[in-house]
Write a protein that holds these residues in place. Structure first.
Motif, PDB file in Angstrom:
ATOM      1  N   GLY A   1      70.958  16.544  57.867  1.00 54.70           N
ATOM      2  CA  GLY A   1      70.853  16.736  56.421  1.00 54.70           C
ATOM      3  C   GLY A   1      69.663  17.603  56.048  1.00 54.70           C
ATOM      4  O   GLY A   1      69.765  18.500  55.205  1.00 54.70           O
ATOM      5  N   THR A   2      68.540  17.370  56.703  1.00 57.96           N
ATOM      6  CA  THR A   2      67.354  18.177  56.446  1.00 57.96           C
ATOM      7  C   THR A   2      67.586  19.621  56.864  1.00 57.96           C
ATOM      8  O   THR A   2      67.181  20.557  56.168  1.00 57.96           O
ATOM      9  N   GLY A   3      68.272  19.828  57.987  1.00 60.13           N
ATOM     10  CA  GLY A   3      68.572  21.172  58.450  1.00 60.13           C
ATOM     11  C   GLY A   3      69.479  21.928  57.493  1.00 60.13           C
ATOM     12  O   GLY A   3      69.246  23.103  57.197  1.00 60.13           O
ATOM     13  N   VAL A   4      70.505  21.258  56.991  1.00 61.17           N
ATOM     14  CA  VAL A   4      71.414  21.892  56.030  1.00 61.17           C
ATOM     15  C   VAL A   4      70.676  22.216  54.734  1.00 61.17           C
ATOM     16  O   VAL A   4      70.804  23.319  54.186  1.00 61.17           O
ATOM     17  N   LEU A   5      69.900  21.278  54.241  1.00 59.40           N
ATOM     18  CA  LEU A   5      69.131  21.528  53.016  1.00 59.40           C
ATOM     19  C   LEU A   5      68.103  22.636  53.207  1.00 59.40           C
ATOM     20  O   LEU A   5      67.903  23.470  52.316  1.00 59.40           O
TER      21      LEU A   5
END
Length: 106
Positions: free
Chosen positions: A74-78
């Motif tokens: 999720g952090t990578g996508v954001l």
């Protein structure tokens, strides 16, 4: 409530912000978005497992590793859509490596 995170968790979070750039380095512009997403998911899973292994706690917990993997993904996508793509870093990362199909500069 006192929250204290070990250094391994902070390092894992930092790595998850940089993972989209790594995906950009190993893929090309014509690579499908689905392939890039699966690669990011695989790297996030590896990140979550390594952070849990490096955690100085009492032992390895697969549930915590799974949660860490989801947080890393999720952090990578954001980070990709909110930071790297608007800043142009994603495109520059994909242009930085010479691949077999691209012409070499002399």
């Amino acid at each position: 409530m006192n929250v204290a995170l070990d250094r391994a968790y902070w390092l894992g979070l930092l790595i998850s912000v940089v993972l989209p750039v790594l995906v950009g380095l190993v893929t090309t512009r014509v690579t499908s978005a689905g392939t890039k997403a699966v690669l990011l998911l695989a790297l996030s899973t590896a990140n979550g497992l390594l952070v849990e292994v490096a955690n100085p706690g009492p032992g390895f917990d697969l549930g915590t590793a799974a949660i860490l993997s989801l947080v890393a993904f999720g952090t990578g996508v954001l980070a990709h859509f909110g930071l790297w793509k608007p800043a142009g870093v994603s495109g520059k990362a994909q242009d930085s490596l010479v691949t077999a199909g691209s012409p070499r500069s002399v």
